[in-house]
Write a protein that holds these residues in place. Structure first.
Motif, PDB file in Angstrom:
ATOM      1  N   CYS B  37       0.834  -1.195   0.000  1.00  0.00           N
ATOM      2  CA  CYS B  37       0.000   0.000   0.000  1.00  0.00           C
ATOM      3  C   CYS B  37       0.875   1.254   0.000  1.00  0.00           C
ATOM      4  O   CYS B  37       0.389   2.355  -0.230  1.00  0.00           O
ATOM      5  CB  CYS B  37      -0.979  -0.017   1.178  1.00  0.00           C
ATOM      6  SG  CYS B  37      -0.231  -0.503   2.746  1.00  0.00           S
ATOM      7  N   ASP B 156       2.730   9.741  10.330  1.00  0.00           N
ATOM      8  CA  ASP B 156       2.344   9.421   8.942  1.00  0.00           C
ATOM      9  C   ASP B 156       2.372   7.926   8.688  1.00  0.00           C
ATOM     10  O   ASP B 156       1.759   7.455   7.713  1.00  0.00           O
ATOM     11  CB  ASP B 156       3.316  10.082   7.949  1.00  0.00           C
ATOM     12  CG  ASP B 156       3.167  11.592   7.901  1.00  0.00           C
ATOM     13  OD1 ASP B 156       2.220  12.112   8.525  1.00  0.00           O
ATOM     14  OD2 ASP B 156       3.999  12.253   7.256  1.00  0.00           O
ATOM     15  N   PHE B 158       1.497   5.581  10.951  1.00  0.00           N
ATOM     16  CA  PHE B 158       0.683   4.995  12.006  1.00  0.00           C
ATOM     17  C   PHE B 158       0.348   3.531  11.712  1.00  0.00           C
ATOM     18  O   PHE B 158      -0.240   3.206  10.681  1.00  0.00           O
ATOM     19  CB  PHE B 158      -0.606   5.821  12.103  1.00  0.00           C
ATOM     20  CG  PHE B 158      -1.609   5.326  13.089  1.00  0.00           C
ATOM     21  CD1 PHE B 158      -1.407   5.487  14.452  1.00  0.00           C
ATOM     22  CD2 PHE B 158      -2.784   4.716  12.658  1.00  0.00           C
ATOM     23  CE1 PHE B 158      -2.350   5.046  15.371  1.00  0.00           C
ATOM     24  CE2 PHE B 158      -3.735   4.276  13.571  1.00  0.00           C
ATOM     25  CZ  PHE B 158      -3.514   4.448  14.930  1.00  0.00           C
ATOM     26  N   MET B 159       0.753   2.649  12.626  1.00  0.00           N
ATOM     27  CA  MET B 159       0.403   1.224  12.573  1.00  0.00           C
ATOM     28  C   MET B 159       0.980   0.491  11.360  1.00  0.00           C
ATOM     29  O   MET B 159       0.509  -0.597  10.997  1.00  0.00           O
ATOM     30  CB  MET B 159      -1.127   1.042  12.577  1.00  0.00           C
ATOM     31  CG  MET B 159      -1.804   1.477  13.855  1.00  0.00           C
ATOM     32  SD  MET B 159      -1.535   0.282  15.195  1.00  0.00           S
ATOM     33  CE  MET B 159      -2.725  -0.998  14.751  1.00  0.00           C
ATOM     34  N   ALA B 160       2.013   1.050  10.753  1.00  0.00           N
ATOM     35  CA  ALA B 160       2.590   0.425   9.566  1.00  0.00           C
ATOM     36  C   ALA B 160       3.110  -0.977   9.861  1.00  0.00           C
ATOM     37  O   ALA B 160       3.623  -1.254  10.943  1.00  0.00           O
ATOM     38  CB  ALA B 160       3.725   1.290   9.027  1.00  0.00           C
ATOM     39  N   GLU B 187       0.445  -2.972   5.328  1.00  0.00           N
ATOM     40  CA  GLU B 187      -0.676  -2.504   6.152  1.00  0.00           C
ATOM     41  C   GLU B 187      -0.515  -1.011   6.329  1.00  0.00           C
ATOM     42  O   GLU B 187       0.477  -0.543   6.891  1.00  0.00           O
ATOM     43  CB  GLU B 187      -0.699  -3.195   7.524  1.00  0.00           C
ATOM     44  CG  GLU B 187      -1.118  -4.637   7.434  1.00  0.00           C
ATOM     45  CD  GLU B 187      -1.404  -5.257   8.800  1.00  0.00           C
ATOM     46  OE1 GLU B 187      -1.777  -4.518   9.731  1.00  0.00           O
ATOM     47  OE2 GLU B 187      -1.249  -6.476   8.921  1.00  0.00           O
ATOM     48  N   CYS B 188      -1.487  -0.264   5.813  1.00  0.00           N
ATOM     49  CA  CYS B 188      -1.474   1.192   5.924  1.00  0.00           C
ATOM     50  C   CYS B 188      -2.839   1.594   6.488  1.00  0.00           C
ATOM     51  O   CYS B 188      -3.850   1.042   6.081  1.00  0.00           O
ATOM     52  CB  CYS B 188      -1.298   1.851   4.558  1.00  0.00           C
ATOM     53  SG  CYS B 188       0.148   1.275   3.634  1.00  0.00           S
ATOM     54  N   TRP B 189      -2.829   2.541   7.411  1.00  0.00           N
ATOM     55  CA  TRP B 189      -4.105   2.988   7.998  1.00  0.00           C
ATOM     56  C   TRP B 189      -4.472   4.361   7.453  1.00  0.00           C
ATOM     57  O   TRP B 189      -3.616   5.126   7.061  1.00  0.00           O
ATOM     58  CB  TRP B 189      -3.976   3.049   9.509  1.00  0.00           C
ATOM     59  CG  TRP B 189      -4.074   1.686  10.120  1.00  0.00           C
ATOM     60  CD1 TRP B 189      -3.324   0.595   9.808  1.00  0.00           C
ATOM     61  CD2 TRP B 189      -4.975   1.267  11.154  1.00  0.00           C
ATOM     62  NE1 TRP B 189      -3.692  -0.471  10.583  1.00  0.00           N
ATOM     63  CE2 TRP B 189      -4.700  -0.084  11.423  1.00  0.00           C
ATOM     64  CE3 TRP B 189      -5.982   1.912  11.863  1.00  0.00           C
ATOM     65  CZ2 TRP B 189      -5.407  -0.805  12.382  1.00  0.00           C
ATOM     66  CZ3 TRP B 189      -6.666   1.195  12.827  1.00  0.00           C
ATOM     67  CH2 TRP B 189      -6.392  -0.157  13.063  1.00  0.00           C
TER      68      TRP B 189
END
Lengths: 189, 189, 189
Positions: B37, B156, B158-160, B187-189
């Motif tokens: 992503c 930027d 976050f939660m990668a 995984e991108c939020w």
């Protein structure tokens, strides 16, 4: 006629939406059964350098508190000792079995009043059976069995997450220990 | 009549599809296409303190085995050396380019018979382009290219989660090396 | 007529179902609201060994650059110092409150020109209220508040992911500091 076409269009749109969403969903409720998507059991063997076993040693003390040194584990439950290791991984509990990979990283002893440790390490595989790595981190209270986290993976274990249950399978003085590692992955790609 | 039945069939198929997709929540099959992503390429530059370059050095040996010291990397492929670093990140492979962030953390050499390392570090950004951090961990076999895990992020990123492909882009003795880091987030939020 | 309405209803239900499932897609857009599934605030207290406080100390310098030692934090903003800790966790900011768990792991100072750190540690709980661990990693720029990553968990915090906002709540010389840790989990199982 017009109605049928309208419905067909709607259904098609739905199908498109579905193909988009089906690829990826996320938050599981706690009620959901926790079935690992992959389970594996390995052993690894740590032989700590003690000044006399340079040839066989697979790990070495590299950090120590002011009251310690790098040949003998420090007093006070080894508090402050940092150990770097490159240990053979085997499928059974025999040190002499052919290694299937290497356990690489570090552990540190972090408590004065009894034994506890903190671990950061990876299982690294490069064989026909497994290729890639699994990375672990977490507190190790050194109970009979205890869980640490699987925080990532590469290759065959791409994006892995889960937990690993550690069990100390053997200890010989301050020189040798063997851990059983029961890996349970709950995210597999 | 025929139209209604056709529609019922379609709706049923859709429902089946839906129940199918709920089964693929979280657990991805290996067949699924793995498209990042987010993708980014950076370089970082490590200048190791060797007793004479205090001004330029961006890293220092802070742990060593009993047979080593903290000014010169130890024998046996630096086994047991722990290095703390704060290295400039650049967009190209030029050490003198304006840094876009800092690579901060540690690496340790963990094998006696050839070079391997274990890394725990973050990319820290605080510019108009990127704000936040990406954290990496994993075994580094020091092959031509190798993957480590992206285990988390903030701001930027976050939660990668994802992987990073490392390539050693340059080495100058024991003092300087430059890594290319190709980050692929899944995984991108 | 009746058939068309029946179909419309079905299609609408499907759309509702879809919109429900699309909300839990793995890849979240940045616009999506980021609501933690669990929030907690804790404090932990670090008393660094300085050669004179062996009894009270909860942490110790175990790594230092060539120009440092393991009793006094090194010059140049402690660059290269590695500290192992086992600190009490409390619910309020009082060092003397009954601990609800232990913060265990390490931090290292990684910048010469001002203070920054890198942390790898776990919160370990073994009480009636919480049982299990939360593991953290990341760069700590030592600003007023800063975020690090929650990279895993076990027990009550099985598979946890999220971020933790750190705030230095008190500092007393080089011997004592207290951190407030505001944990926000975004993945709960």
């Amino acid at each position: 006629m017009g109605a049928t076409r309208f419905i067909e269009t709607l259904v098609l749109s739905l199908l498109l939406l579905l193909s988009g969403s089906s690829a990826t969903q996320r938050k599981k409720t706690r009620a959901a059964p926790r079935m690992p998507c992959k389970q594996m059991v390995f052993y690894f063997h740590d032989i700590l350098y003690n000044g006399e076993n340079a040839k066989n040693a697979t790990s070495a003390i590299v950090g120590a508190p002011a009251w310690g040194n790098r040949t003998i584990l420090a007093g006070q439950n080894h508090f402050g000792n940092v150990v770097v290791f490159d240990d053979p991984i085997t499928l059974d509990n025999n040190l002499l079995s052919i290694p299937v990979g290497r356990a690489q990283g570090f552990y540190l002893y972090d408590r004065k009043d009894y034994f506890t440790a903190w671990l950061g390490f990876s299982f690294f595989f490069n064989s026909t059976q497994h290729r890639g790595s699994i990375t672990f981190a977490g507190a190790d209270p050194l109970n009979k069995t205890r869980d640490i986290s699987v925080i990532g993976g590469t290759g065959d274990f791409f994006m892995a997450r889960g937990i690993a249950t550690l069990m100390t399978d053997a200890v010989e003085g301050d020189v040798y220990f063997r851990l059983q590692v029961y890996i349970k992955l709950f995210e597999c790609w």
